[in-house]
Write a protein that holds these residues in place. Structure first.
Motif, PDB file in Angstrom:
ATOM      1  N   CYS A   1      -6.279   8.336   2.381  1.00 39.72           N
ATOM      2  CA  CYS A   1      -5.512   7.270   3.038  1.00 39.72           C
ATOM      3  C   CYS A   1      -6.028   7.027   4.455  1.00 39.72           C
TER       4      CYS A   1
ATOM      5  N   GLU B   1      -8.942   4.896   4.184  1.00 37.88           N
ATOM      6  CA  GLU B   1      -8.552   3.567   3.745  1.00 37.88           C
ATOM      7  C   GLU B   1      -7.864   2.784   4.862  1.00 37.88           C
TER       8      GLU B   1
ATOM      9  N   PRO C   1      -8.380   5.063  -3.097  1.00 34.27           N
ATOM     10  CA  PRO C   1      -8.599   4.420  -1.804  1.00 34.27           C
ATOM     11  C   PRO C   1      -9.538   3.215  -1.908  1.00 34.27           C
ATOM     12  N   VAL C   2      -9.180   2.154  -1.208  1.00 31.14           N
ATOM     13  CA  VAL C   2     -10.066   0.988  -1.115  1.00 31.14           C
ATOM     14  C   VAL C   2     -11.074   1.297  -0.009  1.00 31.14           C
ATOM     15  N   VAL C   3     -12.057   2.111  -0.358  1.00 28.95           N
ATOM     16  CA  VAL C   3     -13.066   2.544   0.603  1.00 28.95           C
ATOM     17  C   VAL C   3     -14.425   2.420  -0.055  1.00 28.95           C
TER      18      VAL C   3
ATOM     19  N   ASN D   1       0.838  -1.190   0.000  1.00 27.15           N
ATOM     20  CA  ASN D   1       0.000   0.000   0.000  1.00 27.15           C
ATOM     21  C   ASN D   1       0.879   1.247   0.000  1.00 27.15           C
TER      22      ASN D   1
ATOM     23  N   THR E   1      -2.755   0.628  -4.217  1.00 23.93           N
ATOM     24  CA  THR E   1      -2.535  -0.616  -3.517  1.00 23.93           C
ATOM     25  C   THR E   1      -2.276  -1.736  -4.515  1.00 23.93           C
TER      26      THR E   1
END
Lengths: 187, 157
Positions: free
Chosen positions: A82, A85, A162-164, A73, A146
Motif C-alpha cells: 500500500c 501504491e 497494488p497498482v504499482v 481503495n 482498488t
C-alpha cells in the motif's frame, strides 16, 4: 467415414494445443479470483471516519452522485505494498483529478493517522473498517484492492493487489478511461 | 511401548488442532457443529485451496465469525452459504454448484469416458472383423473340390 477419422488426431492436437496455449499464457493469472461485484451495485456499508484527521467517513451513499466515477481503495498502514501504491494514487488525484475514497481495512486508527501524516492524504473520504466487515461486503481477499465505482453506484472495475509498476498502472488507467473518469491522452 | 504410544499421540495431535479459536466458537453445540460442517465447504480466498475451517488467515477468521453470526440470527445452512456466495461468488464453494456455468465441469468426465469407450469398442470390433477369415464362397469351394479331385485322380494313376 474413414477419411473423417483420419483427421481425429489433428483435431485432438488442436484442442489440447489451444488449451495449453490458454493455460501457459503469461498474462493469465491462475490465482485471480473472479469478482461477483462487477456490474453490480456497490455493497451497503457505513464507516466512521478516522478521528482527528479532518477527513469524513465513507458510506454507500457517498459513492453516488459525485459527477463521475470514483475510485475506492482498500488500504492499511500495516500493508507494505500500500505504501508503494500510495504514490500512484496520489498522482492520479493530483494530476488527473480523480476522486479517491479509502477504506482503511482492519487498521489501528492511530497507526492509520500516522501513516497518512507521513505520506500525505490523497483521500477525499476515509472509512475506518475496524472489524473488516465492510471488506467482506466488498468481497476482498486482502489489501490493497482498488475499485472503480460509477456515478450511479455500480462497481465497474476491480484491481486486486497494488497498482504499482508500468503494467498495472496502464491497466488501471485504461479502466479509468473506459469508466469515463479519464480522457485518453493524445500522444 | 510407552515411547510408541507417546510418539503416536504426538503425531496425531497436530491434526486435531483446528484453526478455529475458542473465542469464535458458539455456546450452542448444535449450531457450532453446523458451522463447522459449513465452513469445511467454504474456500479461504487468501490461501486458496484450504477451507476456512482450517485456515489461519484473517479473512478466513472473519468469515467463520460472520457465518456463526448468520446461524445465530436464524439462517438455515443454505441461507448462510448464500450470504457468503453473494459476496465472494461460487468460487468460495469448494464443491462447485450444479448450474449452467458448471455443467461442462460436471459432464465432461462422463462425455470423455463415453467417447473413449465408444472409440475403443468400434476399433476392437473393426479389428475383429478384418482378422476373422471370411468363409469361402461357393465358387471357391467348387474350385477346391475340383482341385482335390484332380489331385486324388492323379495319385491313383
Amino acid at each position: 467415414m474413414k477419411r473423417i477419422f483420419a483427421f481425429l488426431p489433428l483435431v485432438v492436437a488442436v484442442v489440447f494445443g489451444g488449451f495449453f496455449l490458454w493455460g501457459l499464457n503469461p498474462d493469465r493469472d491462475p490465482n485471480a479470483i473472479p469478482s461477483v461485484l462487477i456490474s453490480q451495485p456497490a455493497p451497503q456499508f457505513d464507516l466512521d471516519p478516522i478521528p482527528d484527521i479532518g477527513t469524513p467517513g465513507l458510506a454507500r451513499n457517498d459513492l453516488v452522485g459525485n459527477g463521475g466515477p470514483v475510485v475506492v481503495n482498500v488500504f492499511a498502514s500495516w500493508c507494505v505494498p500500500c505504501r508503494a501504491e500510495h504514490a500512484v494514487l496520489t498522482g492520479l488525484v493530483e494530476r488527473d483529478g480523480i476522486t479517491l475514497f479509502g477504506i482503511n481495512y482492519k487498521d489501528k486508527q492511530e497507526d492509520a493517522r500516522r501513516w497518512l501524516e507521513e505520506l500525505g492524504n490523497p483521500y477525499a473520504r476515509i472509512g475506518s473498517d475496524l472489524s473488516g466487515r465492510a471488506g467482506i461486503e466488498w468481497g476482498i481477499s486482502g489489501v490493497p484492492e482498488t475499485f472503480i465505482v460509477g456515478n450511479d453506484g455500480t462497481v465497474l472495475y476491480r484491481y486486486v493487489g497494488p497498482v504499482v509498476g508500468e503494467d498495472a498502472i496502464s491497466k488501471f488507467r485504461e479502466a479509468l478511461i473506459q469508466a469515463g473518469a479519464l480522457k485518453r491522452e493524445n500522444s | 511401548m510407552r515411547l510408541l504410544i507417546a510418539l503416536v499421540l504426538a503425531l496425531s495431535l497436530p491434526s486435531l488442532v483446528a484453526a478455529v479459536e475458542p473465542d469464535e466458537m458458539l455456546d450452542d453445540p448444535v449450531l457450532e457443529a453446523r458451522a463447522r460442517v459449513i465452513s469445511k465447504g467454504l474456500r479461504c480466498v487468501v490461501c486458496q485451496n484450504q477451507d476456512i475451517d482450517s485456515s489461519n488467515a484473517g479473512v478466513a477468521r472473519d468469515l467463520r465469525i460472520l457465518l456463526r453470526e448468520r446461524l445465530v440470527a436464524g439462517d438455515s445452512d443454505e441461507e448462510a452459504v448464500a450470504f457468503i456466495v453473494a459476496r465472494y461468488g461460487d468460487y468460495v464453494l469448494l464443491k462447485p454448484p450444479f448450474n449452467g456455468k458448471t455443467i461442462i465441469l460436471w459432464f465432461a468426465p462422463l462425455i470423455l469416458l463415453g467417447g473413449g469407450v465408444a472409440v475403443g469398442v468400434t476399433t476392437l470390433r473393426r479389428r475383429q472383423k478384418t482378422d476373422k477369415p471370411n468363409g469361402l464362397s461357393a465358387s471357391e469351394e467348387l474350385e477346391i473340390k475340383q482341385f482335390m479331385d484332380a489331385q486324388k485322380a492323379g495319385a491313383q494313376e
